[in-house]
Write a protein that holds these residues in place. Sequence first.
Motif, short mmCIF file in Angstrom:
data_model
loop_
_atom_site.label_atom_id
_atom_site.label_comp_id
_atom_site.label_asym_id
_atom_site.label_seq_id
_atom_site.Cartn_x
_atom_site.Cartn_y
_atom_site.Cartn_z
N THR A 136 0.58 -1.26 -0.12
CA THR A 136 0.04 -0.25 0.00
C THR A 136 0.81 1.30 -0.36
OG1 THR A 136 -0.67 0.19 2.48
CG2 THR A 136 -1.87 -1.46 0.68
N SER A 137 2.49 1.05 -0.31
CA SER A 137 3.27 2.22 0.25
C SER A 137 4.48 1.94 -0.82
CB SER A 137 3.08 2.50 1.76
OG SER A 137 4.01 1.99 2.50
N PRO A 138 4.69 2.86 -0.68
CA PRO A 138 7.15 2.47 -1.36
C PRO A 138 7.19 2.34 -0.15
CG PRO A 138 6.43 4.18 -1.78
CD PRO A 138 5.11 4.30 -1.53
N ASP A 139 7.14 2.58 1.49
CA ASP A 139 7.49 1.51 2.30
C ASP A 139 7.49 0.42 3.04
OD1 ASP A 139 9.50 4.39 2.98
OD2 ASP A 139 7.42 5.36 4.51
N ALA A 140 5.94 0.27 2.01
CA ALA A 140 5.96 -1.17 2.28
C ALA A 140 6.30 -2.45 1.55
CB ALA A 140 4.25 -1.54 2.40
N PHE A 141 6.41 -1.50 0.87
CA PHE A 141 7.17 -2.40 -0.88
C PHE A 141 8.63 -2.49 -0.66
CE2 PHE A 141 9.42 -2.50 -5.01
CZ PHE A 141 9.24 -3.14 -5.40
N ALA A 142 9.35 -1.94 0.25
CA ALA A 142 10.51 -1.68 0.74
C ALA A 142 11.12 -2.62 1.73
CB ALA A 142 11.51 -0.96 0.94
N ASP A 143 9.82 -2.40 2.38
CA ASP A 143 9.68 -3.75 3.68
C ASP A 143 9.96 -5.01 3.01
OD1 ASP A 143 10.05 -1.81 5.41
OD2 ASP A 143 8.62 -1.54 6.71
N ALA A 144 8.52 -5.06 1.71
CA ALA A 144 8.76 -6.99 1.57
C ALA A 144 9.68 -7.18 0.69
CB ALA A 144 7.67 -6.77 0.84
N LEU A 145 10.87 -6.13 0.17
CA LEU A 145 11.81 -6.60 -0.72
C LEU A 145 12.72 -7.20 0.19
CD1 LEU A 145 12.31 -4.16 -3.49
CD2 LEU A 145 11.62 -6.55 -3.55
N ALA A 146 13.04 -6.29 1.37
CA ALA A 146 13.59 -7.11 2.53
C ALA A 146 13.20 -8.29 3.29
CB ALA A 146 14.28 -5.71 3.79
N ALA A 147 12.09 -8.44 3.35
CA ALA A 147 11.45 -10.05 4.26
C ALA A 147 11.67 -10.74 3.25
CB ALA A 147 10.32 -8.95 4.75
N HIS A 148 11.12 -10.46 2.57
CA HIS A 148 10.82 -11.94 1.26
C HIS A 148 11.85 -12.40 0.78
CE1 HIS A 148 6.79 -11.75 3.64
NE2 HIS A 148 6.93 -11.20 3.42
N PRO A 149 13.44 -13.04 0.85
CA PRO A 149 13.88 -13.61 -0.01
C PRO A 149 13.58 -14.13 -2.13
CG PRO A 149 14.37 -15.05 1.69
CD PRO A 149 12.64 -14.30 1.31
N LEU A 150 12.47 -14.60 -2.34
CA LEU A 150 12.10 -14.43 -3.44
C LEU A 150 10.14 -14.20 -3.14
CD1 LEU A 150 12.26 -16.20 -6.43
CD2 LEU A 150 11.62 -17.82 -5.57
N LEU A 151 10.08 -12.64 -4.59
CA LEU A 151 9.08 -12.05 -4.62
C LEU A 151 8.63 -12.05 -5.40
CD1 LEU A 151 7.07 -9.96 -1.94
CD2 LEU A 151 8.75 -8.45 -2.93
N LEU A 152 7.50 -12.32 -5.60
CA LEU A 152 6.37 -12.68 -7.36
C LEU A 152 5.64 -11.37 -6.95
CD1 LEU A 152 5.99 -12.63 -10.27
CD2 LEU A 152 4.28 -14.16 -9.11
N VAL A 153 6.28 -9.78 -7.62
CA VAL A 153 5.25 -8.73 -7.48
C VAL A 153 4.12 -8.57 -8.89
CG1 VAL A 153 5.25 -6.01 -7.03
CG2 VAL A 153 7.41 -7.59 -6.38
N ASP A 154 3.16 -8.10 -8.52
CA ASP A 154 2.00 -8.55 -9.72
C ASP A 154 2.01 -6.91 -9.71
OD1 ASP A 154 -0.01 -8.06 -11.34
OD2 ASP A 154 -0.91 -9.15 -9.93
N PHE A 155 1.98 -5.61 -10.59
CA PHE A 155 1.37 -4.15 -10.86
C PHE A 155 -0.09 -4.32 -11.30
CE2 PHE A 155 6.00 -3.98 -9.79
CZ PHE A 155 6.21 -2.95 -9.01
N TYR A 156 -0.71 -3.89 -10.68
CA TYR A 156 -2.14 -3.70 -11.70
C TYR A 156 -3.14 -2.91 -10.81
CZ TYR A 156 -4.58 -4.86 -7.43
OH TYR A 156 -5.07 -4.89 -5.73
N LYS A 157 -4.04 -2.65 -12.05
CA LYS A 157 -4.91 -2.00 -11.31
C LYS A 157 -6.80 -2.67 -12.10
CE LYS A 157 -4.59 0.42 -16.09
NZ LYS A 157 -4.92 1.81 -16.62
N ASP A 158 -7.34 -2.03 -11.82
CA ASP A 158 -8.75 -2.33 -10.68
C ASP A 158 -9.42 -2.53 -12.77
OD1 ASP A 158 -9.27 -2.76 -8.67
OD2 ASP A 158 -9.99 -0.58 -8.10
N ASP A 159 -9.11 -1.20 -13.49
CA ASP A 159 -10.43 -1.16 -14.77
C ASP A 159 -8.92 -2.11 -15.67
OD1 ASP A 159 -8.55 0.24 -15.09
OD2 ASP A 159 -9.83 2.03 -16.02
N CYS A 160 -8.50 -2.88 -15.58
CA CYS A 160 -7.93 -3.44 -16.55
C CYS A 160 -7.87 -5.31 -16.87
CB CYS A 160 -6.28 -3.47 -15.94
SG CYS A 160 -5.17 -4.83 -16.35
N PRO A 161 -8.39 -5.14 -17.54
CA PRO A 161 -8.93 -6.87 -18.22
C PRO A 161 -7.82 -7.92 -17.77
CG PRO A 161 -10.39 -5.19 -19.40
CD PRO A 161 -9.04 -4.48 -19.28
N GLY A 162 -7.06 -7.65 -18.69
CA GLY A 162 -5.87 -8.30 -18.47
C GLY A 162 -4.85 -8.68 -17.21
#
Length: 111
Positions: A7-33
């Motif tokens: 939910t924030s850039p800080d949360a993203f940085a924390d996730a990168l530090a905490a999880h050795p293998l992180l798959l990140v899904d960048f998405y938005k609500d109105d996106c069929p794909g």
Amino acid sequence: MNTIDITSPDAFADALAAHPLLLVDFYKDDCPGCKMLDLSIGKFAASPAAEGVTLAKVKLEVVGESFFFSHRLRQTPTLLLFKQGEEVARSPGFVAPAKIEELVQGPALSD
């Protein structure tokens, strides 16, 4: 596969530090794909290849465009794979479950 919402850039940085293998899904609500990719991720999550992978969901409408642009993203959905905090793979657009598995088990991940 564990899933977390970013939910924030800080949360993203924390996730990168905490999880050795992180798959990140960048998405938005109105996106069929993005909706189609969710189905692929669900199938991948049920496979043995998903063991040890943490999925981070990053929603454009929550974190903002500047955060997306800071990661050189041009479209949603886009998957990024991070190992030990470093980006090792990127896949824009819809990705089939088998391709997600290839992404996660790719040669960039060998130690």
